[in-house]
Design an enzyme around this catalytic site. Structure first.
Site, short mmCIF file in Angstrom:
data_model
loop_
_atom_site.label_atom_id
_atom_site.label_comp_id
_atom_site.label_asym_id
_atom_site.label_seq_id
_atom_site.Cartn_x
_atom_site.Cartn_y
_atom_site.Cartn_z
CD GLU A 1 3.37 3.04 -1.89
OE1 GLU A 1 3.36 4.14 -2.46
OE2 GLU A 1 3.96 2.85 -0.80
CG HIS B 1 0.78 7.71 -1.63
ND1 HIS B 1 0.58 8.72 -0.73
CD2 HIS B 1 1.56 6.79 -0.99
CE1 HIS B 1 1.21 8.43 0.40
NE2 HIS B 1 1.81 7.27 0.28
ZN LIG Z 1 2.91 6.44 2.07
#
Ligand SMILES: [Zn+2]
Length: 644
Positions: free
Chosen positions: A487, A490
């Site tokens: 995460e 991202h």
């Molecule tokens: Zn992902």
């Protein structure tokens, strides 16, 4: 690709930085910043309690649920002015700038609302945010079919001389805006355009309805379940609530019961699914595509459903023998542990692959957890970003009213030369009503503003980690640690994909590219050279032995073919559901056939996946990802249709 590069830090953008006095390469830290690791291992770092409420994310209107209405009206007013301006400005780079401003005005409210409607603990906030999402979504669809607005962009694209004078980024963004008009049916006559808008709104509603249905537990008379397994579930009077698949439970019967009951077809969900698929197909055909899959894939790296299917079939062929071997191993283990009932079933896959990994490599999470305190992992990420990118993470003191929950931490992301790059709000801890899904949300996209300042990107990372206890900080299993790295990939994509236009900033790139930085981060999470930098026992300070990291890496190869085969099955199903219409068979029959052909474990009569989030298909929201726990869930993509 405009926003894909992880190190996209255009030197041209010298940033005006709040709370940052960079100079001569020496880092000076704002007084409201503190070291990142300590912020996560320490007890509650509270927001400032005094002063006026700043509103959620520092948006003044959002100090109360009613504020959403106000924020929405402001955005719509600004939109109106910008539409006027776009329609009266002669062809030139200005047009692209105005379009991006227009998109930003709507996205800033819609993206924020999109997060709040899911994550805010207060129902009134969630409800108000939901209403705002719907209203802005409708406005976006109207703008995407607004002829006059489209005409101004068309004039620009048709003017070769002006187009040739634009820089490549501006040119590409102009083309992308045109692409959004085209997939919304701008070329159609008025009546058909109106139908396209109506269909889009209907699809948004059906998606919402499907998602809500997918999370609902199934209830059965408690007498139906054998008494000795009832304690595994929540009992309510005469009923038992089944809220999930209990995929990690060691009792075969509990997993079987959970699977059959949780996935029991619900007529209303099935109807909703079929209506959703039909509506998506209508919309795609109305705007000139064969199928919805063609429309959804056009802007991606894969480009066409034919290519996707070809890839999935080749992959499946190559996996097939290895998958069979994996299933045989799992079945062998089941036979050993449960000789009376050793046939391998779909509810066994996650559990027995876990047993096999543990048996061969002794990777019991409790052995690893003490080395992965949340603070240590955050320090690890900080160290990694520092080494790779010259970036540091600092915990920033929040203002009154800025957070939706007091245990959220706000991180400032600071580059050694460029200064402050943006903010990551870390909503990491479990709470009632919070979806158990690891997600990345864009709250505000980065862009170069007219006044020359850079609008800093703001994102939220949502995880579901346990709270610290009296005796220990929050400790992560290796799986949770890997998800955190994923995460964070991202989030860093959002921080580093600094483009002039927010339309293509950070993760607003082709959906199949958006996972690349995150997958890279997973490799870092399992590399001893990285892990060794931060994994320390929270009590003794001892580092995680190299042999334990190697065991963890080796264990990931066990049953990897079967795990990937399962993903192939989900992907094929997604392609078929969004392929040629009318569907040749019912959605449940297609599920059965696809499961047998592309997965290999038997279909269980009277189950359907309508309880799951199978249909999260861009552009309506999340990408279709891993569906069964304990597989990873993924990023929450920005609503693409917001990017008008
Ligand atoms: Zn992902």
């Amino acid at each position: 690709m405009l926003s894909g590069c992880r190190r996209a830090l255009p030197a041209a953008l010298r940033l005006a930085v709040r709370g940052w006095a960079g100079g001569g390469g020496r880092r000076r830290v704002s007084t409201s910043w503190s070291p990142v690791g300590a912020a996560f291992d320490a007890k509650q770092q509270r927001s400032r309690l005094t002063g006026q409420s700043t509103g959620l994310f520092g948006v003044p209107e959002l100090s109360s649920p009613e504020g959403f209405q106000e924020a929405q009206e402001k955005a719509l007013q600004e939109t109106e002015q910008l539409v006027q301006k776009a329609c009266t400005t002669p062809p030139g780079p200005q047009i692209v700038m105005i379009f991006d401003q227009l998109s930003d005005a709507l996205c800033r409210v819609a993206d924020l609302a999109d997060f709040v409607k899911i994550a805010h603990p207060d129902f009134a906030f969630r409800e108000a945010a939901e209403e705002t999402c719907r209203n802005i979504g409708t406005m976006v669809e109207k703008l995407n079919t607004n002829i006059e607005l489209c005409q101004s962009l068309k004039q620009l694209l048709a003017d070769k001389e002006v187009m040739d004078s634009l820089d490549p980024e501006t040119r590409q963004v102009a083309e992308l805006f045109m692409f959004d008009f085209e997939i919304s049916g701008i070329h159609l006559d008025e009546e058909k355009r109106k139908r396209a808008v109506d269909l889009n709104v209907k699809i948004l509603d059906l998606c919402n309805q499907f998602l809500i249905g997918a999370h609902l537990p199934n209830k059965i008379d408690k007498q139906i379940l054998p008494e000795h397994i009832r304690y595994n579930f929540a009992v309510e009077g005469n009923y038992i609530q089944i809220t999930g698949l209990h995929a990690d439970c060691s009792d075969d019967l509990v997993r079987e019961a959970a699977y059959k009951i949780f996935l029991y077809p619900n007529a209303e969900q099935l109807r909703c699914l079929e209506e959703l698929l039909t509506s998506r197909n209508h919309l795609a055909q109305l705007v000139g595509y064969n199928t919805f899959a063609h429309r959804a894939l056009q802007g991606t790296m894969a480009r066409t459903p034919e290519k996707v299917m070809q890839f999935l079939e080749t992959l499946s062929d190559r996996l097939f023998q290895r998958t069979l071997k994996d299933f045989e191993m799992m079945e062998g283990m089941k036979m050993k542990l449960n000789p009376q009932n050793s046939k391998l079933m779909p509810w066994d896959h996650p559990y027995y692959s876990g047993v096999l990994r543990a048996e061969r490599y002794n990777i019991e999470p409790s052995l690893y957890c003490p080395f992965f305190s949340l603070g240590a992992c955050m320090e690890g990420l900080n160290f990694l970003f520092n080494q790779l990118l010259g970036i540091s993470l600092y915990a920033e003191q929040t203002e009154k009213g800025e957070l939706w929950c007091e245990d959220v931490r706000k991180l400032a992301v600071v580059h050694e030369n460029e200064g402050l790059l943006g903010y990551i709000y870390c909503d990491f801890y479990q709470r009632a009503d919070k979806p158990h899904q690891d997600c990345h949300f864009t709250i505000r996209g980065g862009r170069l503003r007219k006044d020359g300042e850079y609008q800093l990107p703001v994102v939220v990372l949502m995880l579901s980690l346990p709270h610290s206890t009296k005796n220990s900080p929050t400790l992560l299993t290796p799986g949770m640690m890997e998800n955190l790295f994923h995460e964070m990939g991202h989030a860093m994509h959002s921080m580093l994909g600094r483009t002039r236009y927010q339309h293509v900033t950070g993760t607003r790139c082709p959906t199949d590219f958006a996972e690349v930085p995150s997958i890279l981060m997973e490799y870092f999470a399992s590399d001893y050279r990285v892990v060794n930098q931060f994994a320390r026992h929270f009590q003794t300070g001892q580092s995680l032995p190299k042999s334990m990291v190697s065991r963890l890496c080796e264990s990931k190869k066990i049953c990897a073919a079967a795990d990937m085969q399962l993903q192939v099955f989900y992907a094929v199903l997604d392609q078929l559901y969004h392929g040629e219409h009318p569907l040749k068979r019912s959605t449940t029959e297609i599920l059965k056939e696809t499961q047998e052909k592309f997965y290999g474990l038997p279909y269980v009569p009277k189950t359907s996946f309508t309880e799951m989030q199978l249909l999260q298909k861009e552009p309506e929201g999340q990408t279709a990802h891993d569906l069964l726990p304990p597989y990873k869930s993924h990023q929450y993509n920005p609503l693409k249709q917001m990017d008008i």
